[in-house]
Scaffold this motif. Structure first.
Motif, PDB file in Angstrom:
ATOM      1  N   GLN A   1       0.823  -1.211   0.000  1.00 46.76           N
ATOM      2  CA  GLN A   1       0.000   0.000   0.000  1.00 46.76           C
ATOM      3  C   GLN A   1       0.859   1.264   0.000  1.00 46.76           C
ATOM      4  N   ALA A   2       1.976   1.247   0.696  1.00 39.40           N
ATOM      5  CA  ALA A   2       2.851   2.429   0.762  1.00 39.40           C
ATOM      6  C   ALA A   2       3.517   2.720  -0.584  1.00 39.40           C
ATOM      7  N   GLU A   3       3.724   1.688  -1.408  1.00 39.14           N
ATOM      8  CA  GLU A   3       4.406   1.868  -2.695  1.00 39.14           C
ATOM      9  C   GLU A   3       3.480   2.312  -3.817  1.00 39.14           C
ATOM     10  N   VAL A   4       2.188   2.172  -3.647  1.00 42.58           N
ATOM     11  CA  VAL A   4       1.229   2.508  -4.699  1.00 42.58           C
ATOM     12  C   VAL A   4       1.071   4.020  -4.784  1.00 42.58           C
ATOM     13  N   ALA A   5       1.272   4.552  -5.982  1.00 45.63           N
ATOM     14  CA  ALA A   5       1.109   5.987  -6.232  1.00 45.63           C
ATOM     15  C   ALA A   5      -0.207   6.220  -6.971  1.00 45.63           C
ATOM     16  N   ASP A   6      -0.507   7.467  -7.233  1.00 43.25           N
ATOM     17  CA  ASP A   6      -1.732   7.785  -7.969  1.00 43.25           C
ATOM     18  C   ASP A   6      -1.635   7.368  -9.438  1.00 43.25           C
ATOM     19  N   THR A   7      -0.439   7.322  -9.953  1.00 44.75           N
ATOM     20  CA  THR A   7      -0.203   6.889 -11.327  1.00 44.75           C
ATOM     21  C   THR A   7       0.798   5.743 -11.309  1.00 44.75           C
ATOM     22  N   MET A   8       0.410   4.614 -11.906  1.00 47.17           N
ATOM     23  CA  MET A   8       1.279   3.439 -11.980  1.00 47.17           C
ATOM     24  C   MET A   8       1.704   3.232 -13.429  1.00 47.17           C
ATOM     25  N   TYR A   9       2.956   2.878 -13.622  1.00 49.07           N
ATOM     26  CA  TYR A   9       3.465   2.609 -14.957  1.00 49.07           C
ATOM     27  C   TYR A   9       3.785   1.127 -15.073  1.00 49.07           C
ATOM     28  N   LEU A  10       3.285   0.503 -16.140  1.00 50.53           N
ATOM     29  CA  LEU A  10       3.589  -0.899 -16.407  1.00 50.53           C
ATOM     30  C   LEU A  10       4.582  -0.990 -17.558  1.00 50.53           C
ATOM     31  N   MET A  11       5.572  -1.851 -17.387  1.00 48.91           N
ATOM     32  CA  MET A  11       6.622  -2.025 -18.395  1.00 48.91           C
ATOM     33  C   MET A  11       6.162  -3.043 -19.447  1.00 48.91           C
ATOM     34  N   PRO A  12       6.184  -2.680 -20.736  1.00 50.64           N
ATOM     35  CA  PRO A  12       5.751  -3.614 -21.778  1.00 50.64           C
ATOM     36  C   PRO A  12       6.659  -4.839 -21.848  1.00 50.64           C
ATOM     37  N   GLN A  13       6.043  -5.941 -22.160  1.00 57.52           N
ATOM     38  CA  GLN A  13       6.770  -7.199 -22.292  1.00 57.52           C
ATOM     39  C   GLN A  13       6.825  -7.516 -23.781  1.00 57.52           C
ATOM     40  N   HIS A  14       7.962  -7.219 -24.414  1.00 57.44           N
ATOM     41  CA  HIS A  14       8.101  -7.415 -25.851  1.00 57.44           C
ATOM     42  C   HIS A  14       8.465  -8.863 -26.128  1.00 57.44           C
ATOM     43  N   ASN A  15       7.708  -9.480 -27.015  1.00 57.46           N
ATOM     44  CA  ASN A  15       8.012 -10.844 -27.422  1.00 57.46           C
ATOM     45  C   ASN A  15       8.904 -10.784 -28.652  1.00 57.46           C
ATOM     46  N   VAL A  16      10.149 -11.166 -28.497  1.00 59.38           N
ATOM     47  CA  VAL A  16      11.107 -11.106 -29.581  1.00 59.38           C
ATOM     48  C   VAL A  16      11.317 -12.521 -30.114  1.00 59.38           C
ATOM     49  N   LEU A  17      11.117 -12.694 -31.398  1.00 61.12           N
ATOM     50  CA  LEU A  17      11.330 -13.987 -32.028  1.00 61.12           C
ATOM     51  C   LEU A  17      12.781 -14.111 -32.473  1.00 61.12           C
ATOM     52  N   PRO A  18      13.299 -15.330 -32.522  1.00 57.46           N
ATOM     53  CA  PRO A  18      14.666 -15.489 -33.031  1.00 57.46           C
ATOM     54  C   PRO A  18      14.725 -15.140 -34.510  1.00 57.46           C
ATOM     55  N   GLU A  19      15.935 -14.904 -35.002  1.00 55.87           N
ATOM     56  CA  GLU A  19      16.121 -14.514 -36.389  1.00 55.87           C
ATOM     57  C   GLU A  19      15.631 -15.608 -37.316  1.00 55.87           C
ATOM     58  N   LEU A  20      14.958 -15.209 -38.400  1.00 58.63           N
ATOM     59  CA  LEU A  20      14.414 -16.135 -39.372  1.00 58.63           C
ATOM     60  C   LEU A  20      14.940 -15.749 -40.739  1.00 58.63           C
ATOM     61  N   VAL A  21      15.567 -16.711 -41.434  1.00 60.53           N
ATOM     62  CA  VAL A  21      16.125 -16.457 -42.757  1.00 60.53           C
ATOM     63  C   VAL A  21      15.241 -17.143 -43.785  1.00 60.53           C
ATOM     64  N   VAL A  22      14.767 -16.377 -44.759  1.00 57.27           N
ATOM     65  CA  VAL A  22      13.910 -16.913 -45.805  1.00 57.27           C
ATOM     66  C   VAL A  22      14.648 -16.782 -47.121  1.00 57.27           C
ATOM     67  N   THR A  23      14.764 -17.894 -47.835  1.00 53.46           N
ATOM     68  CA  THR A  23      15.399 -17.860 -49.157  1.00 53.46           C
ATOM     69  C   THR A  23      14.348 -18.190 -50.191  1.00 53.46           C
ATOM     70  N   GLY A  24      14.526 -17.625 -51.372  1.00 55.01           N
ATOM     71  CA  GLY A  24      13.557 -17.832 -52.430  1.00 55.01           C
ATOM     72  C   GLY A  24      13.578 -19.238 -52.982  1.00 55.01           C
ATOM     73  N   ILE A  25      14.745 -19.801 -53.161  1.00 52.33           N
ATOM     74  CA  ILE A  25      14.853 -21.130 -53.742  1.00 52.33           C
ATOM     75  C   ILE A  25      16.119 -21.774 -53.193  1.00 52.33           C
ATOM     76  N   SER A  26      16.028 -23.054 -52.896  1.00 51.67           N
ATOM     77  CA  SER A  26      17.204 -23.736 -52.353  1.00 51.67           C
ATOM     78  C   SER A  26      18.180 -24.045 -53.484  1.00 51.67           C
ATOM     79  N   PRO A  27      19.474 -24.092 -53.206  1.00 48.33           N
ATOM     80  CA  PRO A  27      20.457 -24.382 -54.253  1.00 48.33           C
ATOM     81  C   PRO A  27      20.243 -25.755 -54.880  1.00 48.33           C
ATOM     82  N   ASP A  28      19.824 -26.747 -54.093  1.00 47.22           N
ATOM     83  CA  ASP A  28      19.578 -28.079 -54.646  1.00 47.22           C
ATOM     84  C   ASP A  28      18.424 -28.062 -55.639  1.00 47.22           C
ATOM     85  N   LEU A  29      17.364 -27.343 -55.303  1.00 50.03           N
ATOM     86  CA  LEU A  29      16.225 -27.250 -56.207  1.00 50.03           C
ATOM     87  C   LEU A  29      16.610 -26.505 -57.479  1.00 50.03           C
TER      88      LEU A  29
END
Length: 163
Positions: free
Chosen positions: A77-105
């Motif tokens: 109760q002592a820590e609660v202020a009139d305005t509270m700020y919530l920190m966003p939780q960003h969901n970061v995906l790992p790097e994704l590499v997309v190629t148009g066509i595989s060398p074997d194909l």
């Protein structure tokens, strides 16, 4: 009359202090956060309105603010202020590499195009002249033949780019 007025005034002052308004904002954008679950003393659940405001009863031990897109915040109760700020939780995906066509194909396509070029082409030495009056009147058939001719030209162009 004065006593009644004084009594009503004191009761309204006590009632006003029984509830405490807290505004919940996004830490980065400072915009109100709606539908934040507010858990008071691990029992009472309330939600913020469209303005990010929630009313808390004054005597409480702890309050927890939680939302799916934000980190959970538990305060006394002592820590609660009139305005509270919530920190966003960003969901970061790992790097994704997309190629148009595989060398074997690509190698397989080139090999198939080479085999098609090396195949013998059969042609009639003396073409036979034919006349089909019904074929001349068939508009849909002419359109389909034009489309087929364009498709074959495009495939030849595609085969030439693979060389």
């Amino acid at each position: 009359m004065k006593k009644v007025f004084l009594l009503v005034f004191l009761l309204s002052c006590l009632a006003a202090h029984a509830q405490r308004k807290v505004k919940v904002l996004d830490f980065e954008t400072e915009l109100p956060v709606t539908d934040v679950s507010v858990i008071i003393d691990s029992v009472t659940v309330r939600r913020t309105n469209y303005q990010g405001i929630v009313e808390l009863p004054v005597p409480f031990d702890s309050v927890t603010f939680s939302h799916l897109q934000y980190y959970k915040e538990k305060l006394s109760q002592a820590e609660v202020a009139d305005t509270m700020y919530l920190m966003p939780q960003h969901n970061v995906l790992p790097e994704l590499v997309v190629t148009g066509i595989s060398p074997d194909l690509l190698r397989a396509l080139r090999r198939g195009a080479e085999q098609n070029r090396n195949m013998p082409r059969y042609s009639v030495a003396f073409p036979i002249l034919t006349f089909d009056f019904a074929n001349m009147l068939d508009v849909r058939g002419r359109r389909d033949r034009k489309h087929l001719k364009r498709a074959r030209e495009k495939m030849r162009e595609f085969d030439n780019t693979l060389k």
